[in-house]
Write a protein that holds these residues in place. Sequence first.
Motif, PDB file in Angstrom:
ATOM      1  N   PHE A 254       0.820  -1.209   0.000  1.00 13.53           N
ATOM      2  CA  PHE A 254       0.000   0.000   0.000  1.00 13.53           C
ATOM      3  C   PHE A 254       0.854   1.259   0.000  1.00 13.53           C
ATOM      4  O   PHE A 254       0.420   2.327   0.413  1.00 13.53           O
ATOM      5  CB  PHE A 254      -0.909  -0.006   1.240  1.00 13.53           C
ATOM      6  N   CYS A 255       2.097   1.126  -0.475  1.00 15.09           N
ATOM      7  CA  CYS A 255       3.060   2.222  -0.338  1.00 15.09           C
ATOM      8  C   CYS A 255       2.677   3.464  -1.145  1.00 15.09           C
ATOM      9  O   CYS A 255       2.960   4.593  -0.722  1.00 15.09           O
ATOM     10  CB  CYS A 255       4.450   1.737  -0.760  1.00 15.09           C
ATOM     11  N   ALA A 256       2.069   3.268  -2.315  1.00 11.21           N
ATOM     12  CA  ALA A 256       1.778   4.409  -3.183  1.00 11.21           C
ATOM     13  C   ALA A 256       0.841   5.410  -2.526  1.00 11.21           C
ATOM     14  O   ALA A 256       0.882   6.605  -2.837  1.00 11.21           O
ATOM     15  CB  ALA A 256       1.183   3.919  -4.502  1.00 11.21           C
ATOM     16  N   THR A 257       0.021   4.932  -1.598  1.00 15.41           N
ATOM     17  CA  THR A 257      -0.926   5.828  -0.937  1.00 15.41           C
ATOM     18  C   THR A 257      -0.588   6.019   0.545  1.00 15.41           C
ATOM     19  O   THR A 257      -1.455   6.430   1.325  1.00 15.41           O
ATOM     20  CB  THR A 257      -2.359   5.276  -1.056  1.00 15.41           C
ATOM     21  N   CYS A 258       0.652   5.742   0.923  1.00 16.99           N
ATOM     22  CA  CYS A 258       1.028   5.836   2.337  1.00 16.99           C
ATOM     23  C   CYS A 258       0.838   7.262   2.854  1.00 16.99           C
ATOM     24  O   CYS A 258       1.351   8.219   2.290  1.00 16.99           O
ATOM     25  CB  CYS A 258       2.487   5.406   2.528  1.00 16.99           C
ATOM     26  N   ASN A 259       0.107   7.365   3.951  1.00 14.57           N
ATOM     27  CA  ASN A 259      -0.163   8.666   4.570  1.00 14.57           C
ATOM     28  C   ASN A 259       0.301   8.703   6.013  1.00 14.57           C
ATOM     29  O   ASN A 259      -0.153   9.518   6.804  1.00 14.57           O
ATOM     30  CB  ASN A 259      -1.667   8.956   4.533  1.00 14.57           C
ATOM     31  N   ARG A 260       1.261   7.795   6.376  1.00 15.51           N
ATOM     32  CA  ARG A 260       1.557   7.553   7.783  1.00 15.51           C
ATOM     33  C   ARG A 260       3.021   7.761   8.144  1.00 15.51           C
ATOM     34  O   ARG A 260       3.914   7.540   7.334  1.00 15.51           O
ATOM     35  CB  ARG A 260       1.195   6.094   8.144  1.00 15.51           C
ATOM     36  N   LEU A 261       3.219   8.127   9.405  1.00 18.26           N
ATOM     37  CA  LEU A 261       4.519   8.103  10.053  1.00 18.26           C
ATOM     38  C   LEU A 261       4.346   7.416  11.398  1.00 18.26           C
ATOM     39  O   LEU A 261       3.245   7.376  11.944  1.00 18.26           O
ATOM     40  CB  LEU A 261       5.060   9.521  10.272  1.00 18.26           C
ATOM     41  N   ARG A 262       5.452   6.907  11.955  1.00 19.16           N
ATOM     42  CA  ARG A 262       5.442   6.285  13.273  1.00 19.16           C
ATOM     43  C   ARG A 262       6.481   6.948  14.153  1.00 19.16           C
ATOM     44  O   ARG A 262       7.610   7.171  13.712  1.00 19.16           O
ATOM     45  CB  ARG A 262       5.770   4.789  13.180  1.00 19.16           C
ATOM     46  N   LEU A 263       6.095   7.229  15.380  1.00 16.68           N
ATOM     47  CA  LEU A 263       7.046   7.697  16.392  1.00 16.68           C
ATOM     48  C   LEU A 263       7.261   6.563  17.372  1.00 16.68           C
ATOM     49  O   LEU A 263       6.313   6.087  18.003  1.00 16.68           O
ATOM     50  CB  LEU A 263       6.518   8.926  17.120  1.00 16.68           C
ATOM     51  N   THR A 264       8.507   6.104  17.492  1.00 12.79           N
ATOM     52  CA  THR A 264       8.793   5.012  18.418  1.00 12.79           C
ATOM     53  C   THR A 264       8.814   5.540  19.850  1.00 12.79           C
ATOM     54  O   THR A 264       8.896   6.746  20.098  1.00 12.79           O
ATOM     55  CB  THR A 264      10.140   4.350  18.103  1.00 12.79           C
ATOM     56  N   ALA A 265       8.791   4.621  20.797  1.00 12.93           N
ATOM     57  CA  ALA A 265       8.790   5.011  22.204  1.00 12.93           C
ATOM     58  C   ALA A 265      10.044   5.783  22.587  1.00 12.93           C
ATOM     59  O   ALA A 265      10.020   6.611  23.508  1.00 12.93           O
ATOM     60  CB  ALA A 265       8.648   3.771  23.083  1.00 12.93           C
ATOM     61  N   GLU A 266      11.153   5.526  21.901  1.00 16.20           N
ATOM     62  CA  GLU A 266      12.392   6.239  22.203  1.00 16.20           C
ATOM     63  C   GLU A 266      12.550   7.503  21.371  1.00 16.20           C
ATOM     64  O   GLU A 266      13.606   8.149  21.407  1.00 16.20           O
ATOM     65  CB  GLU A 266      13.596   5.320  22.000  1.00 16.20           C
TER      66      GLU A 266
END
Length: 329
Positions: A254-266
Motif C-alpha cells: 500500500f506504499c503508493a498511498t502511504c499517509n503515515r509516520l510512526r514515532l517510536t517510544a524512544e
Amino acid sequence: MAEWIDGQGRRIDYLRLSLTDRCDFRCVYCMAEDVRFLPRQQVLTLEEIERVARLFVEGGVRKLRLTGGEPLVRPGIVGLCERLAALPGLRELCMTSNGSQLARYARDLHAAGLSRLNISLDTLDPKRFQAITRTGRLEQVLAGIAAAQAAGFERIKLNCVVMKGRNTDEVQGLVDFAIANALDISFIEEMPLGVVGGERRERFCSSDEVRALIAERHELLDSAEHSGGPARYVRLAGHPATRIGFISPHSHNFCATCNRLRLTAEGRLLLCLGQEHSLDLRGLLRRHPLHDEPLRAAVLGALQRKPAGHEFGVDDGVQVLRFMNLSGG
C-alpha cells in the motif's frame, strides 16, 4: 503553516505514537522471548509525546493512533488520551491494544475521548493463545472486548496476524466470532521485523489465501470503504455489522498511498515501517524545549527522504532488525 507533504507528494495526515516498548505479552511475531526493554530515561515522557502530537496536528495530521508495546501498561494513559483528544483539528484518536487491560480501562478511555479501538486476537483457543503470546490468557482479552463494547466504543476492530501452522485453521472461526459480536476484523500478513525464530517463509499466509478461506463460507462484497490506514475492506453478504479487512504488506503493498509516520517510544520518527530511515526527535525535543520551529523544519526535511515504499519479501528472512514492539505495533 506548511502541511506535511513527503518527497513523493503524499500528504501525511496519520501519526502512530508508540507510548512504550513494554508489554505484558511476548507474542512470537512481535518480540524475542528474552526481550530487553529500553531504559526508562530513553523513553519519551508523556509531555514530549503530547508536544509531538500537537506539532503534527497543527501541520495537518487528523488521525492519531496510540500503540506500543502495550499502551495500557504506560502510567498516565487516561490523562494523556484526554489531552490528545482535545487537540484542535484532530478528527480521530485511536488505540491498538492487546486487550489485556481493557476490563480495567475501557470506560475511562471512552470518557477521555478515545474514539476507536483495535484489539489483537490471533486465536480463540486458550492453549494456542498462550503459546502465541507466551504469557497471555485468552479470557482476559475476551473480557476486555466485552468491557470495550459495554463502555460504548463503536467499530471495534480485531487484528489477526495469520501464520500457517499456527492459526490458519481458525480464520473462519474468527470471522464467525466477529459476526456474532458485531465486530470488524482485519487479517494481517506477518512482517519481516526482528529475529523471532523459525522460518517466516514457511509460516507466510497471503491475504488472497485468507480471503479464499473466508469465501468458502461467506459471500464477499468488495467495498471502497477506507479507515485511514492500510486495510482494504470487504463486506459480508447478510452480515452488515461486520467488515473484513486485509493488510497485505507483501502481496498487495500500500506504499503508493502511504499517509503515515510512526514515532517510536524512544523518539525515532520512522519514515517507513520497512526501512531504517528515521529522524531523532527525542534529541531535538530535549535540545529545543521551548521552540518548535527546529522540530518542524527537521520533520519537513526528513519527509523529503521518506522512501517510495518498503521492500518486504517472503524469502529474504529478517529485513529490519528492529522488533515490532520497538517499531510501534
